[in-house]
Design a protein around this motif. Structure first.
Motif, PDB file in Angstrom:
ATOM      1  N   MET A   1      21.140  34.380  41.526  1.00  0.00           N
ATOM      2  CA  MET A   1      20.619  35.193  42.616  1.00  0.00           C
ATOM      3  C   MET A   1      21.048  36.650  42.463  1.00  0.00           C
ATOM      4  O   MET A   1      22.070  36.940  41.832  1.00  0.00           O
ATOM      5  N   ARG A   2      20.258  37.545  43.006  1.00  0.00           N
ATOM      6  CA  ARG A   2      20.637  38.957  43.108  1.00  0.00           C
ATOM      7  C   ARG A   2      21.273  39.148  44.483  1.00  0.00           C
ATOM      8  O   ARG A   2      20.648  38.906  45.512  1.00  0.00           O
ATOM      9  N   VAL A   3      22.538  39.589  44.478  1.00  0.00           N
ATOM     10  CA  VAL A   3      23.298  39.659  45.716  1.00  0.00           C
ATOM     11  C   VAL A   3      23.803  41.081  45.931  1.00  0.00           C
ATOM     12  O   VAL A   3      24.362  41.695  45.004  1.00  0.00           O
ATOM     13  N   ALA A  22      31.622  34.918  39.052  1.00  0.00           N
ATOM     14  CA  ALA A  22      32.059  33.681  38.392  1.00  0.00           C
ATOM     15  C   ALA A  22      31.038  32.572  38.554  1.00  0.00           C
ATOM     16  O   ALA A  22      30.905  31.709  37.679  1.00  0.00           O
ATOM     17  N   ASP A  23      30.285  32.617  39.654  1.00  0.00           N
ATOM     18  CA  ASP A  23      29.254  31.606  39.899  1.00  0.00           C
ATOM     19  C   ASP A  23      27.933  31.939  39.211  1.00  0.00           C
ATOM     20  O   ASP A  23      26.960  31.197  39.355  1.00  0.00           O
ATOM     21  N   GLY A  24      27.881  33.067  38.489  1.00  0.00           N
ATOM     22  CA  GLY A  24      26.710  33.389  37.689  1.00  0.00           C
ATOM     23  C   GLY A  24      25.701  34.316  38.332  1.00  0.00           C
ATOM     24  O   GLY A  24      24.628  34.552  37.763  1.00  0.00           O
ATOM     25  N   HIS A  25      26.024  34.848  39.505  1.00  0.00           N
ATOM     26  CA  HIS A  25      25.073  35.720  40.189  1.00  0.00           C
ATOM     27  C   HIS A  25      25.134  37.146  39.648  1.00  0.00           C
ATOM     28  O   HIS A  25      26.120  37.565  39.030  1.00  0.00           O
ATOM     29  N   ASN A  52      32.425  43.337  34.253  1.00  0.00           N
ATOM     30  CA  ASN A  52      31.402  42.295  34.146  1.00  0.00           C
ATOM     31  C   ASN A  52      30.021  42.956  34.072  1.00  0.00           C
ATOM     32  O   ASN A  52      29.656  43.742  34.950  1.00  0.00           O
ATOM     33  N   PRO A  53      29.235  42.657  33.041  1.00  0.00           N
ATOM     34  CA  PRO A  53      27.927  43.318  32.886  1.00  0.00           C
ATOM     35  C   PRO A  53      26.931  42.960  33.987  1.00  0.00           C
ATOM     36  O   PRO A  53      25.914  43.648  34.135  1.00  0.00           O
ATOM     37  N   ARG A  54      27.206  41.920  34.764  1.00  0.00           N
ATOM     38  CA  ARG A  54      26.289  41.559  35.855  1.00  0.00           C
ATOM     39  C   ARG A  54      26.660  42.232  37.170  1.00  0.00           C
ATOM     40  O   ARG A  54      26.065  41.948  38.204  1.00  0.00           O
ATOM     41  N   PHE A  55      27.625  43.160  37.116  1.00  0.00           N
ATOM     42  CA  PHE A  55      28.020  43.906  38.314  1.00  0.00           C
ATOM     43  C   PHE A  55      27.620  45.362  38.168  1.00  0.00           C
ATOM     44  O   PHE A  55      27.855  45.991  37.131  1.00  0.00           O
ATOM     45  N   SER A  56      26.996  45.911  39.195  1.00  0.00           N
ATOM     46  CA  SER A  56      26.693  47.345  39.236  1.00  0.00           C
ATOM     47  C   SER A  56      27.375  47.947  40.446  1.00  0.00           C
ATOM     48  O   SER A  56      27.342  47.380  41.547  1.00  0.00           O
ATOM     49  N   SER A  57      28.025  49.092  40.236  1.00  0.00           N
ATOM     50  CA  SER A  57      28.802  49.752  41.281  1.00  0.00           C
ATOM     51  C   SER A  57      28.034  50.953  41.816  1.00  0.00           C
ATOM     52  O   SER A  57      27.520  51.774  41.044  1.00  0.00           O
ATOM     53  N   HIS A  58      27.987  51.063  43.156  1.00  0.00           N
ATOM     54  CA  HIS A  58      27.239  52.150  43.791  1.00  0.00           C
ATOM     55  C   HIS A  58      28.129  52.792  44.846  1.00  0.00           C
ATOM     56  O   HIS A  58      28.489  52.150  45.841  1.00  0.00           O
ATOM     57  N   ARG A  59      28.467  54.066  44.611  1.00  0.00           N
ATOM     58  CA  ARG A  59      29.306  54.787  45.573  1.00  0.00           C
ATOM     59  C   ARG A  59      28.409  55.353  46.669  1.00  0.00           C
ATOM     60  O   ARG A  59      27.670  56.325  46.452  1.00  0.00           O
ATOM     61  N   MET A 227      33.136  31.165  52.277  1.00  0.00           N
ATOM     62  CA  MET A 227      31.938  32.015  52.275  1.00  0.00           C
ATOM     63  C   MET A 227      30.975  31.639  51.157  1.00  0.00           C
ATOM     64  O   MET A 227      29.751  31.714  51.324  1.00  0.00           O
ATOM     65  N   ALA A 228      31.499  31.229  50.015  1.00  0.00           N
ATOM     66  CA  ALA A 228      30.634  30.783  48.919  1.00  0.00           C
ATOM     67  C   ALA A 228      29.894  29.509  49.318  1.00  0.00           C
ATOM     68  O   ALA A 228      28.701  29.344  49.021  1.00  0.00           O
ATOM     69  N   ARG A 229      30.585  28.605  50.003  1.00  0.00           N
ATOM     70  CA  ARG A 229      29.950  27.361  50.419  1.00  0.00           C
ATOM     71  C   ARG A 229      28.931  27.581  51.537  1.00  0.00           C
ATOM     72  O   ARG A 229      28.005  26.782  51.708  1.00  0.00           O
ATOM     73  N   LEU A 230      29.100  28.649  52.302  1.00  0.00           N
ATOM     74  CA  LEU A 230      28.157  28.937  53.380  1.00  0.00           C
ATOM     75  C   LEU A 230      26.869  29.587  52.872  1.00  0.00           C
ATOM     76  O   LEU A 230      25.868  29.605  53.601  1.00  0.00           O
ATOM     77  N   LEU A 231      26.877  30.107  51.657  1.00  0.00           N
ATOM     78  CA  LEU A 231      25.692  30.792  51.137  1.00  0.00           C
ATOM     79  C   LEU A 231      24.434  29.926  51.217  1.00  0.00           C
ATOM     80  O   LEU A 231      23.389  30.406  51.684  1.00  0.00           O
ATOM     81  N   PRO A 232      24.450  28.661  50.805  1.00  0.00           N
ATOM     82  CA  PRO A 232      23.242  27.842  50.911  1.00  0.00           C
ATOM     83  C   PRO A 232      23.001  27.266  52.310  1.00  0.00           C
ATOM     84  O   PRO A 232      21.970  26.621  52.537  1.00  0.00           O
ATOM     85  N   CYS A 233      23.935  27.492  53.239  1.00  0.00           N
ATOM     86  CA  CYS A 233      23.797  26.947  54.604  1.00  0.00           C
ATOM     87  C   CYS A 233      23.020  27.944  55.464  1.00  0.00           C
ATOM     88  O   CYS A 233      23.562  28.567  56.389  1.00  0.00           O
ATOM     89  N   VAL A 234      21.759  28.083  55.161  1.00  0.00           N
ATOM     90  CA  VAL A 234      20.933  29.115  55.801  1.00  0.00           C
ATOM     91  C   VAL A 234      20.500  28.634  57.191  1.00  0.00           C
ATOM     92  O   VAL A 234      19.904  27.553  57.315  1.00  0.00           O
TER      93      VAL A 234
END
Length: 338
Positions: A1-3, A22-25, A52-59, A227-234
């Motif tokens: 997912m894009r988070v 770590a979960d691949g997002h 981590n190349p899957r992280f982008s930082s925005h100030r 909080m990670a476990r709540l992500l799919p509990c929409v």
């Protein structure tokens, strides 16, 4: 997912980003790097995430609506909203900061999500919204109408603002009420950080209400797991629910919105907490016993029944384990090894 994670260089946002990566997002982190406390600590957290190349930082600060719209673009699969002016004490000194960051900033984020709703928005609130409530433990379905500080009032306002947007624009929202979070990479304005630094430097620690307080201390690793476990509990909209929710569920009757406590469900006396710090540091604290601070409460105590129902998870890290982990991190950070 894009988070999207707001407040990604903050204490909780940093740990949540690490877990999501770590979960691949793919994670976009937004942070204003404000100087409420030492920005170097925030920069260090951000440096670790940027490895981590899957992280982008925005100030960026959420008050910058144009900048936020450019970052948000066509939207994200999920949003974790932690960016805020934190601190109960500071709200007595600089209340304007809470209006700007917590109210205007959250409004801007809600407006961005209105244009492109995520599958799930998880937004930080606080146990402070329970305010003067005397009934314990605190349940999500309890009324929370008497906040004792402006900080708590802005967080309760965030909950109500998010509910209205969930209802009007079908944005699924879970509000997360945190209970006294502590652990490695914590904030310098929080009690544990202050206690450890004062004790290692031979200074007395301030003990309010003469130690007659209890807090539902929640280890940051447990918080992130919840909080990670709540992500799919929409939370589902009223017309899309499979049966009636249990009576202890805070699910809104008109919107895809709920509030969830995240705490340890184990109030610990302040003096017992200090004893855990003494055991972890091997030092004896010199105690400066003081009266209760303005706006403070003698007890916080979370019911985690709803969290357990939704996720099957209950925070379990003991204060002794959690404090030891913080002390080890603090020593490593001071030596430049963390």
């Amino acid at each position: 997912m894009r988070v999207l994670v707001t407040g990604s260089a903050g204490f909780i946002g940093f740990h949540m980003c690490l877990r999501l990566l770590a979960d691949g997002h793919e994670v976009a982190g937004l942070d204003g790097f404000t100087p409420y406390y030492d920005p170097q600590l925030k920069r260090r957290r951000d440096e670790i995430l940027r490895r981590n190349p899957r992280f982008s930082s925005h100030r960026l600060q959420l008050e910058d609506m144009d900048g936020l719209k450019r970052l948000y673009g066509a939207g994200f699969d999920a949003v974790y909203h932690f960016a805020a002016q934190a601190g109960v004490r500071y709200s007595l000194e600089n209340p304007r900061a809470y209006l700007d960051a917590n109210l205007a900033g959250t409004f801007n984020l809600l407006e961005a999500m209105r244009a492109a709703p995520p599958r799930h928005a998880l937004m930080a609130s606080t146990s402070s919204v329970y305010g003067a409530n005397a009934k314990i433990p605190f349940h999500e379905t309890d009324r929370a109408d008497h906040p004792l500080t402006l900080y708590a009032a802005t967080k309760k306002a965030n909950e109500e603002m998010a509910h209205s947007y969930a209802h009007l624009f079908a944005i699924p929202v879970t509000m997360l009420r945190f209970f006294t979070v502590y652990g490695p990479w914590g904030r310098p304005d929080m009690a544990l950080f202050k206690f450890v630094d004062a004790m290692t430097q031979g200074r007395p620690i301030d003990v309010y209400n003469h130690g007659n307080m209890k807090r539902d201390f929640t280890y940051v690793g447990d918080l992130v797991e919840a909080m990670a476990r709540l992500l799919p509990c929409v939370p589902a909209a009223p017309g899309a629910r499979d049966g009636a929710p249990p009576p202890f569920d805070s699910l809104s009757p008109v919107a895809p919105w709920r509030v969830v406590n995240i705490g340890a469900e184990r109030p610990i006396g302040l003096l017992d907490f200090i004893a855990a710090v003494e055991a972890a540091t091997g030092l004896k604290a010199e105690r400066n016993m003081l009266d209760m601070q303005q706006g403070d409460v003698p007890l916080t105590y979370a019911s985690t029944k709803l969290l357990q129902e939704l996720t099957g998870y209950r925070p379990a890290t003991s204060v002794e384990e959690g404090v030891k982990a913080f002390v080890e991190w603090r020593r490593a950070y001071a030596e430049g090894a963390a």
